[in-house]
Design an enzyme around this catalytic site. Sequence first.
Site, PDB file in Angstrom:
ATOM      1  N   CYS A   1     -13.922  -7.512  -2.184  1.00  9.67           N
ATOM      2  CA  CYS A   1     -13.461  -7.492  -0.797  1.00  9.67           C
ATOM      3  C   CYS A   1     -11.953  -7.274  -0.816  1.00  9.67           C
ATOM      4  CB  CYS A   1     -13.833  -8.772  -0.058  1.00  9.67           C
ATOM      5  SG  CYS A   1     -12.962 -10.260  -0.602  1.00  9.67           S
ATOM      6  N   ASP A   2     -11.327  -7.339   0.334  1.00 17.34           N
ATOM      7  CA  ASP A   2      -9.910  -7.007   0.431  1.00 17.34           C
ATOM      8  C   ASP A   2      -9.044  -7.939  -0.400  1.00 17.34           C
ATOM      9  OD1 ASP A   2      -7.710  -5.513   1.539  1.00 17.34           O
ATOM     10  OD2 ASP A   2      -7.271  -7.253   2.778  1.00 17.34           O
TER      11      ASP A   2
END
Length: 475
Positions: A392-393
């Site tokens: 994810c980010d």
Amino acid sequence: MAKKGVRAKVQKFGGYLSGMVMPNIAAFIAWGLITALFIPDGWYPNETFAQLVDPMIFYLLPLLIGFTGGRMVYENRGGVVAAIATMGVIVGSGGIGGTPMFLGAMIMGPLAAYIIKLIDKPILPKVRQGLEMLYNNFSAGIIGGALALLGVKGIGPIVSGLNSILGAGVEAIVNAGLLPLASVLVEPAKILFLNNVINHGIFTPLGTEQALEAGKSILFLIETNPGPGLGILLAFMVFGKGASRSSAPGAAFIHFIGGIHEIYFPYVLMKPTLILAAIGGGASGVLTFSLLNAGLTASPSPGSIIALMAMTPRGNYFAVILGVIIATVVSFLIASLILKTSKRKDEEDISEAADKMEEMKGKKSSVADSFAGQSTNQVTPAENVNKVVFACDAGMGSSAMGASLLRDKFKKAELTDIEVTNTAINNLPSDADIVVTHKDLTDRAKNKLPNAQHVSVENFLNSPKYEELVQQLKK
């Protein structure tokens, strides 16, 4: 495609900004707790312990940010040079009593690492055998020292002035009562997975400076307020259909208690008009915080109600709790109205119809896959897969949750030889065989690791792709 490319580039830039702060959030929380407890207006005033406050915010936190930014560019060597250069920026801004150099560290850290990387590229291959350590140590020391001097005389004072301008701008917005309008930008940006850059790349540095002067900052409450997301999930619990309704209670718990806000993003993406509910809830919450002069001592991470309460200074609990409640109620009412009055069937119903069609046909349908909005990646059999990475980010919230779910499913399926881990997209390991991401982040993951197989999901909590991955690996 052009829009996706721009969004991926913005997410990538935001990932670098938040990537310098996110790994060091524990240090920010430690500083916030020490400040809340031991300053003269704290819960347990203690003059000795309070001596930690200024050195941590003026030296420790900027140096950690600078080192992390440098390491992202050029590993530990870049991190060391970045820390040396960042020290110059700190001294140039006045040191203790000056301006906390978060912005300066975010500029100088990557810049210093990039400079030493450029210098190493042509010279390092020509260094004679046995002289590598001599070159490495002296080149890093000389370049780092020179950049520190530049920071003292040039970059430090410039960034200090820029910080003053930004701080004055934020103060003017707050005094004019316009801060609730920030939700018009913040809430849609969160849904596009820019939540970490907004919170940790912008609000955390500016809010920490405010908290140093006033003991608290409302900026810590703008992006982290769990109320807007909770209201949307509660509306799905009451008026949702199919899997969206059944998964909403678990998502609400993970969002509100666990603090993983990404869990409600797919629900909004499934019905984009729900962004109005997020904006309404966010704006009403910020307005409440503003009217009641609420604030936190440090950035709560993750954005859990527990973290919010831990970072709330004495005398602010009523204002913070009321702001969260009002944001939840407003978001719930708007989301409920949208769900009840929407004439078009949502994507969840289309997915159910596609599943029924496949059941009647007795086989998989590519058309059904297009209805479901899922990728149709072919997965390598288990004997050829050693590592599955959920990315994810920031590499913390949703990816940790996804990795935990996959790990449990792999264990039940006796796929125990496959390592399942999580990380930030920017730190994807080169030996990853399969990369699992949210569909809005898959382009970035593919650019970072094009040779891996990529699996896109829409719902972190209840994606059918997890089970599909298990079944395909078992084959």
